[in-house]
Design a protein around this motif. Sequence first.
Motif, short mmCIF file in Angstrom:
data_model
loop_
_atom_site.label_atom_id
_atom_site.label_comp_id
_atom_site.label_asym_id
_atom_site.label_seq_id
_atom_site.Cartn_x
_atom_site.Cartn_y
_atom_site.Cartn_z
N ALA A 89 15.12 6.52 38.87
CA ALA A 89 15.06 5.71 40.00
C ALA A 89 14.34 6.42 41.36
N LEU A 92 10.77 6.37 40.25
CA LEU A 92 10.32 4.99 40.43
C LEU A 92 10.06 4.69 41.85
N LYS A 96 6.40 3.31 43.41
CA LYS A 96 6.20 2.33 44.39
C LYS A 96 5.42 2.44 45.56
N ILE A 224 4.95 2.68 36.84
CA ILE A 224 6.00 1.79 37.45
C ILE A 224 6.65 1.21 36.46
N ALA A 225 5.77 0.64 35.27
CA ALA A 225 6.36 -0.38 34.28
C ALA A 225 7.05 0.82 33.28
N ASP A 228 10.31 1.81 34.89
CA ASP A 228 11.25 0.55 34.75
C ASP A 228 11.81 0.37 33.32
N LYS A 231 14.47 3.42 33.10
CA LYS A 231 15.62 3.20 33.64
C LYS A 231 16.37 2.07 32.99
N SER A 232 15.89 1.04 32.45
CA SER A 232 16.48 0.14 31.47
C SER A 232 17.20 0.93 30.40
N LYS A 299 11.42 -5.28 29.29
CA LYS A 299 10.59 -3.96 30.20
C LYS A 299 9.70 -3.65 29.18
#
Length: 401
Positions: A89, A92, A96, A224-225, A228, A231-232, A299
């Motif tokens: 996180a 991430l 961003k 970022i993808a 993400d 993280k998922s 995701k």
Amino acid sequence: PPPPPPPPPFFFNPEAGNRDPLWSRGLGDVYKRQTLSGSKSIEDTNKLTNQSGGDATINDVDPFTTSIKLEQTILDFGRDITLQKNITALDLAKAKLVKKEQDILHKAIDAFTNLILARETLEINSKNLNLLIRQVENDKIRRDRGQITNTDLAQSESSLAGAQAQFAKAKSDLLISKLNYENIIGKINDPNQLQKNFNAIVGIPATLNEAINLSKQNNPDILIAKLDLEKSEKDLAISESDLKPSASLSLERSYSDDLTSTIDEREKDTLKATLSWPFYSGGKKRSTINKNSNLTTRKRLLLDDVVKTNETNVASAWSSLQSSESFLSSVKVQVRASQIAYEGVTAEYERGSRNTLDVIQSNALLLSAQISLANSEKDYLMAPVSYTHLRAHETREDRGW
């Protein structure tokens, strides 16, 4: 070594800046926990009877208890995953931030080049307006001499009115571009102080495949993808760990004063091992697992879409980058040819072999070529920026951020 400083009063907040303290990574759940507690109670017994129903002697006490407890988790399948998720996180949020910085950089360069374009467009329209003013004055003299007709003069006046409208629009565009520049970059008093620089801010790859590979490695949207998705996946693993056993070991030392009517002080050590296995919770945990599994699939599909979109954008930016230089050279040739043609038509008009319409058309072609040159130079300046916008990480390194 000196002890570490106390933790700051905040956790990571991407909106407040790129903060990265150790405590914001969720490490507190990994280390052992210490608890210090104390209690004081006052007893007041209203009634006390024995087995025969008679009154018993009341001996109230006011016990005071203090304790310290040290607890360490021995087995927790979700603990390490939670730490990894917190680190992901944080990464991430950093990605961003890089994306936001790159967007601002792109907007700043676009505002810079737009202001130069608006300034040059105003200069071109100003020269064209002055030229047509002189043209109308000259045509009035020629009309009075009988060399041209009222129709020729009307054509010149019509062109002058169009030039005045274009000049007013160019002034408005310059004001808008100046306000946009000040909104993004800062205050500027004189747009004429801006200078063009055709040197690329980064190196350009030799081939399209190399450009695509670099973009896959450094594009912030792809990064970022990916984060993400990671993280998922961690969320899914954490929800699955909720159905797995956990174990902890604790050691507690307590001290009691005025414990009972017959015991004054007591010091006690308690060693406790706890094993927990939540194998059933009414389907709630299983439902959470299914939800996180579906989110992970989503995701993953989003990542595939971002990668494909990136390849298309890189190919488009690469094509524009390769064609912008040759297109700019062609427009420069067009401007030179239009200038020569206009000077020739004007000279022939003065000798009477050309009419007013020929001069107006030649001037319109020259004006169009000059404005096209200004736009082409702007596109040539933005082409490398549009490409490097797709590989922000390398741009930041090259610029020493």
